[in-house]
Scaffold this motif. Structure first.
Motif, mmCIF file in Angstrom:
data_model
loop_
_atom_site.group_PDB
_atom_site.id
_atom_site.type_symbol
_atom_site.label_atom_id
_atom_site.label_comp_id
_atom_site.label_asym_id
_atom_site.label_seq_id
_atom_site.Cartn_x
_atom_site.Cartn_y
_atom_site.Cartn_z
ATOM 1 N N ILE A 110 0.898 -1.021 0.039
ATOM 2 C CA ILE A 110 -0.155 -0.003 0.118
ATOM 3 C C ILE A 110 1.021 1.231 0.017
ATOM 4 O O ILE A 110 0.870 2.101 -0.903
ATOM 5 C CB ILE A 110 -1.127 -0.090 1.167
ATOM 6 N N THR A 136 -6.701 8.430 -3.560
ATOM 7 C CA THR A 136 -7.903 7.964 -2.684
ATOM 8 C C THR A 136 -7.659 6.588 -2.527
ATOM 9 O O THR A 136 -6.910 5.676 -3.206
ATOM 10 C CB THR A 136 -9.295 8.098 -3.458
ATOM 11 N N SER A 137 -8.870 5.859 -1.655
ATOM 12 C CA SER A 137 -8.766 4.241 -1.411
ATOM 13 C C SER A 137 -8.976 3.520 -2.428
ATOM 14 O O SER A 137 -8.610 2.429 -2.909
ATOM 15 C CB SER A 137 -9.665 3.915 -0.276
ATOM 16 N N ILE A 169 -8.119 -3.641 2.465
ATOM 17 C CA ILE A 169 -7.407 -2.491 1.943
ATOM 18 C C ILE A 169 -7.776 -1.298 3.051
ATOM 19 O O ILE A 169 -6.872 -0.596 3.682
ATOM 20 C CB ILE A 169 -7.673 -1.934 0.553
ATOM 21 N N ALA A 170 -9.102 -1.284 3.452
ATOM 22 C CA ALA A 170 -9.404 -0.108 4.468
ATOM 23 C C ALA A 170 -8.577 -0.457 5.621
ATOM 24 O O ALA A 170 -8.378 0.415 6.415
ATOM 25 C CB ALA A 170 -10.929 -0.386 4.564
ATOM 26 N N TYR A 174 -5.108 10.165 0.958
ATOM 27 C CA TYR A 174 -3.900 9.578 1.552
ATOM 28 C C TYR A 174 -2.786 10.116 0.817
ATOM 29 O O TYR A 174 -2.470 10.037 -0.153
ATOM 30 C CB TYR A 174 -3.880 8.086 1.633
ATOM 31 N N LYS A 204 -11.911 -5.080 -0.374
ATOM 32 C CA LYS A 204 -11.930 -3.480 0.075
ATOM 33 C C LYS A 204 -11.858 -3.238 1.354
ATOM 34 O O LYS A 204 -11.082 -2.458 2.130
ATOM 35 C CB LYS A 204 -13.339 -2.632 -0.504
ATOM 36 N N LEU A 232 -5.272 0.716 5.486
ATOM 37 C CA LEU A 232 -5.109 2.122 5.385
ATOM 38 C C LEU A 232 -5.384 2.823 6.994
ATOM 39 O O LEU A 232 -4.555 3.467 7.246
ATOM 40 C CB LEU A 232 -6.225 2.686 4.522
#
Length: 123
Positions: free
Chosen positions: A13, A25-26, A43-44, A67, A40, A47
């Motif tokens: 990431i 953005t994500s 990944i969240a 980010y 998702k 993050l």
């Protein structure tokens, strides 16, 4: 310098964010790592963890979070190298260099480049 622990998946990431050169953005991050097959929510989670650690900074704009790095790739590499030398080579840069050069076949150009770096540091 920040000494932030980043796992292998989190590092993937970070590489995307470092390469972006601007807030990302994500959704964009998700597209960049889609070959990993991460959901998702995964990944969240990465993050969120990276933001909590200070490796990333998040800014909400409308409905989206953008980010940016909280640590540069160079800073991260330096801290990881320091940790490696401390843990595996008893803090000795000399022992680290000897181990590295014993294992690697260096070209003449690489040797000259390294010699120039050492001479510059010795001044």
């Amino acid at each position: 310098m920040k000494n932030i622990s980043i796992g292998d998946a989190e590092l993937e990431i970070m590489k995307v964010v470092w390469q972006a050169k601007e807030p990302i953005t994500s959704l964009e991050i998700g597209k960049a790592v889609e070959e990993k097959g991460w959901k998702k929510t995964t990944i969240a989670t990465f993050l969120t963890r990276l933001t909590e650690k200070g490796a990333l900074q998040a800014e909400k704009r409308g409905k989206l979070y953008y980010y940016t790095p909280g640590i540069t790739e160079k800073e991260y590499r330096k801290s990881q190298t320091r940790n490696l030398i401390k843990s595996l080579y008893h803090g000795s840069v000399r022992e680290f260099a000897v181990a590295l050069f014993e294992e690697e076949k260096l070209s003449r150009e690489e040797i000259l480049e390294l010699r120039a770096i050492f001479e510059e540091k010795g001044e």
